[in-house]
Scaffold this motif. Sequence first.
Motif, PDB file in Angstrom:
ATOM      1  N   SER A 328       0.852  -1.190   0.000  1.00 12.62           N
ATOM      2  CA  SER A 328       0.000   0.000   0.000  1.00 12.62           C
ATOM      3  C   SER A 328       0.886   1.236   0.000  1.00 12.62           C
ATOM      4  O   SER A 328       2.051   1.182   0.419  1.00 12.62           O
ATOM      5  N   ALA A 329       0.313   2.355  -0.449  1.00 16.90           N
ATOM      6  CA  ALA A 329       1.066   3.606  -0.473  1.00 16.90           C
ATOM      7  C   ALA A 329       0.192   4.745   0.014  1.00 16.90           C
ATOM      8  O   ALA A 329      -1.029   4.728  -0.154  1.00 16.90           O
ATOM      9  N   ALA A 391      -1.996   0.964   6.967  1.00 16.88           N
ATOM     10  CA  ALA A 391      -1.757   1.628   8.262  1.00 16.88           C
ATOM     11  C   ALA A 391      -0.280   2.010   8.392  1.00 16.88           C
ATOM     12  O   ALA A 391       0.053   3.125   8.814  1.00 16.88           O
ATOM     13  N   GLU A 392       0.607   1.104   7.999  1.00 13.24           N
ATOM     14  CA  GLU A 392       2.045   1.389   8.082  1.00 13.24           C
ATOM     15  C   GLU A 392       2.447   2.492   7.097  1.00 13.24           C
ATOM     16  O   GLU A 392       3.263   3.358   7.423  1.00 13.24           O
ATOM     17  N   ALA A 393       1.862   2.444   5.917  1.00 12.32           N
ATOM     18  CA  ALA A 393       2.203   3.457   4.902  1.00 12.32           C
ATOM     19  C   ALA A 393       1.770   4.838   5.371  1.00 12.32           C
ATOM     20  O   ALA A 393       2.509   5.819   5.217  1.00 12.32           O
ATOM     21  N   SER A 395       1.328   5.895   8.518  1.00 17.98           N
ATOM     22  CA  SER A 395       2.151   6.452   9.599  1.00 17.98           C
ATOM     23  C   SER A 395       3.553   6.789   9.114  1.00 17.98           C
ATOM     24  O   SER A 395       4.129   7.797   9.543  1.00 17.98           O
ATOM     25  N   ALA A 396       4.078   6.036   8.184  1.00 26.14           N
ATOM     26  CA  ALA A 396       5.407   6.372   7.640  1.00 26.14           C
ATOM     27  C   ALA A 396       5.366   7.701   6.883  1.00 26.14           C
ATOM     28  O   ALA A 396       6.279   8.533   7.013  1.00 26.14           O
ATOM     29  N   ALA A 397       4.307   7.916   6.105  1.00 24.37           N
ATOM     30  CA  ALA A 397       4.206   9.175   5.343  1.00 24.37           C
ATOM     31  C   ALA A 397       4.107  10.354   6.305  1.00 24.37           C
ATOM     32  O   ALA A 397       4.705  11.418   6.073  1.00 24.37           O
ATOM     33  N   TYR A 398       3.366  10.168   7.403  1.00 23.34           N
ATOM     34  CA  TYR A 398       3.251  11.271   8.366  1.00 23.34           C
ATOM     35  C   TYR A 398       4.543  11.512   9.156  1.00 23.34           C
ATOM     36  O   TYR A 398       4.821  12.628   9.564  1.00 23.34           O
ATOM     37  N   GLU A 399       5.342  10.477   9.345  1.00 22.93           N
ATOM     38  CA  GLU A 399       6.671  10.691   9.940  1.00 22.93           C
ATOM     39  C   GLU A 399       7.533  11.510   8.980  1.00 22.93           C
ATOM     40  O   GLU A 399       8.248  12.428   9.367  1.00 22.93           O
ATOM     41  N   ASP A 414      -5.424  13.961   8.033  1.00 19.27           N
ATOM     42  CA  ASP A 414      -6.291  12.769   8.014  1.00 19.27           C
ATOM     43  C   ASP A 414      -6.265  12.018   6.686  1.00 19.27           C
ATOM     44  O   ASP A 414      -7.223  11.333   6.344  1.00 19.27           O
ATOM     45  N   VAL A 415      -5.166  12.153   5.942  1.00 20.56           N
ATOM     46  CA  VAL A 415      -5.077  11.385   4.695  1.00 20.56           C
ATOM     47  C   VAL A 415      -5.050   9.892   5.058  1.00 20.56           C
ATOM     48  O   VAL A 415      -4.268   9.474   5.917  1.00 20.56           O
ATOM     49  N   GLY A 416      -5.903   9.111   4.441  1.00 13.34           N
ATOM     50  CA  GLY A 416      -5.941   7.664   4.707  1.00 13.34           C
ATOM     51  C   GLY A 416      -6.879   7.256   5.830  1.00 13.34           C
ATOM     52  O   GLY A 416      -7.141   6.067   6.010  1.00 13.34           O
ATOM     53  N   LYS A 417      -7.404   8.240   6.569  1.00 19.24           N
ATOM     54  CA  LYS A 417      -8.224   7.889   7.741  1.00 19.24           C
ATOM     55  C   LYS A 417      -9.469   7.105   7.322  1.00 19.24           C
ATOM     56  O   LYS A 417      -9.779   6.050   7.883  1.00 19.24           O
ATOM     57  N   ARG A 418     -10.163   7.647   6.321  1.00 17.95           N
ATOM     58  CA  ARG A 418     -11.394   6.996   5.888  1.00 17.95           C
ATOM     59  C   ARG A 418     -11.090   5.602   5.313  1.00 17.95           C
ATOM     60  O   ARG A 418     -11.804   4.629   5.574  1.00 17.95           O
ATOM     61  N   ALA A 419     -10.026   5.517   4.558  1.00 19.09           N
ATOM     62  CA  ALA A 419      -9.644   4.239   3.954  1.00 19.09           C
ATOM     63  C   ALA A 419      -9.341   3.207   5.039  1.00 19.09           C
ATOM     64  O   ALA A 419      -9.725   2.034   4.930  1.00 19.09           O
ATOM     65  N   LEU A 420      -8.682   3.639   6.106  1.00 20.45           N
ATOM     66  CA  LEU A 420      -8.344   2.704   7.187  1.00 20.45           C
ATOM     67  C   LEU A 420      -9.605   2.245   7.916  1.00 20.45           C
ATOM     68  O   LEU A 420      -9.709   1.083   8.302  1.00 20.45           O
TER      69      LEU A 420
END
Length: 427
Positions: A328-329, A391-393, A395-399, A414-420
């Motif tokens: 995932s990305a 989920a890992e992608a 949090s890595a992008a936000y780091e 909140d990018v990815g929040k809805r998808a998660l």
Amino acid sequence: MKVMVVGGGGREHAIIKKLKESREISVLYALPGNAGMAGDAVCVPIGAKDIDGIVAFAQKEGIDYAVVAPDDPLVLGAVDRLNEVGVPCFGPNAAAAVIEGSKIFSKNLMKKYGIPTASYETFESAGAAIAYLKEKNTFPAVIKADGLALGKGVTIAGSLEEAVEAVNAMMCDRVFGESGAKVVIEEFLTGPEVSVLAFTDGETVKPMVSSMDHKRARDGDEGPNTGGMGTVAPNPFYTEETAKECMEKIFLPTVRAMKREGRPFRGCLYFGLMLTPDGPKVIEYNCRFGDPETQVVLPLLKSDLFTVMKAVTEGRLAETDVEFSSDSACCVVVASSGYPTSYQTGYPLTVPKDTTRDFTFVAGAKTDGEGRTVSAGGRVVGVTSVRQTLAEAVSAAYERVKKVGLENGYYRKDVGKRALEVGKNKG
Ligand code: AMP
Ligand code: GLY
């Protein structure tokens, strides 16, 4: 081979980084590119709409292959002109690019060939459009300028007043120039949105991994529409079953329809879909890679991009593998504070270095008088991380985004929040 990429944003940087992996390419040029991609391509200060300049450069440098990425040069016929002087291109000719260049063309195409989309009417005068809105009196109403409008040509009007205002702005005040001379008014649809980019050579269609854009400026999908503030791939709403249905009812019928109309589409066809309670429907077509969708889709491509592009140009897509990773990305876009309305540029910019799974794509940067790299646009950079799970992608992008230095930068949290959330509900 000498390859040039026309365009200068985050999408073009993502294309260039992927093309760099190809052993066949000896030099990569970006026209105009931007200062943030100068380490990856030779940037040449020729604007993406300067078709004469682009053709002259290709001839002078002996360019072997061109990738025309943005909508404007495609609609203006850059591919036709480059082909005339013997330069093969990735991207549709003007006759096929009209699928994005005219909403009226694309709506009529879908109607003629039974491709699911919102029902609609087209108008050539403000009076007729307003009379229709008054008579119909159902809101929200969706009003779209016929031509290209920097992604801003759609108004979702909640009331008659707002709808009339939008029609007047487009058709009388011509806020989008000639693009608003005609408008489409269509049915309001609901459901999750999915972006699917697909390679097609006019016959065969090979969809890429699906993605989800985050178009609004602020968290929780609030604020004005932007060019896109972040993306994730794959899009968890887009199940295998939906993909199959889209292939049968939308992707193949569209490619066949374009061929039958004498406008075979060769390049990347972008399907903006809404998964409505009545099934998937087309919200829009684009004649090009989406941005920032490309910034999550291409990092997941396992096949050699240049090989696939040439297969598209030469009509050999059926026999060419297009493989994606099962990872995932997530891409988070950093924009100038105030974007998309009004914002300041010229702030010093520093970006994190790439790793094998983390990438920075620079959308708007230039070199200032003191030789520093500074911001030069609304959207400034996209940072993308690829991991085994979404989920890992995320949090890595936000780091990673914390390592972008831009004093007046902002990004959605909140990018990815809805998808998660969807992913979790599916177990
Ligand atoms: P576009 O500029 O064509 O990408 O449209 C911008 C956004 O407007 C889309 O991403 C949708 O969220 C929304 N939109 C466009 N057409 C419709 C429609 N018929 N019903 C509901 N929302 C729409
Ligand atoms: N992200 C939407 C577009 O490229 O049009």
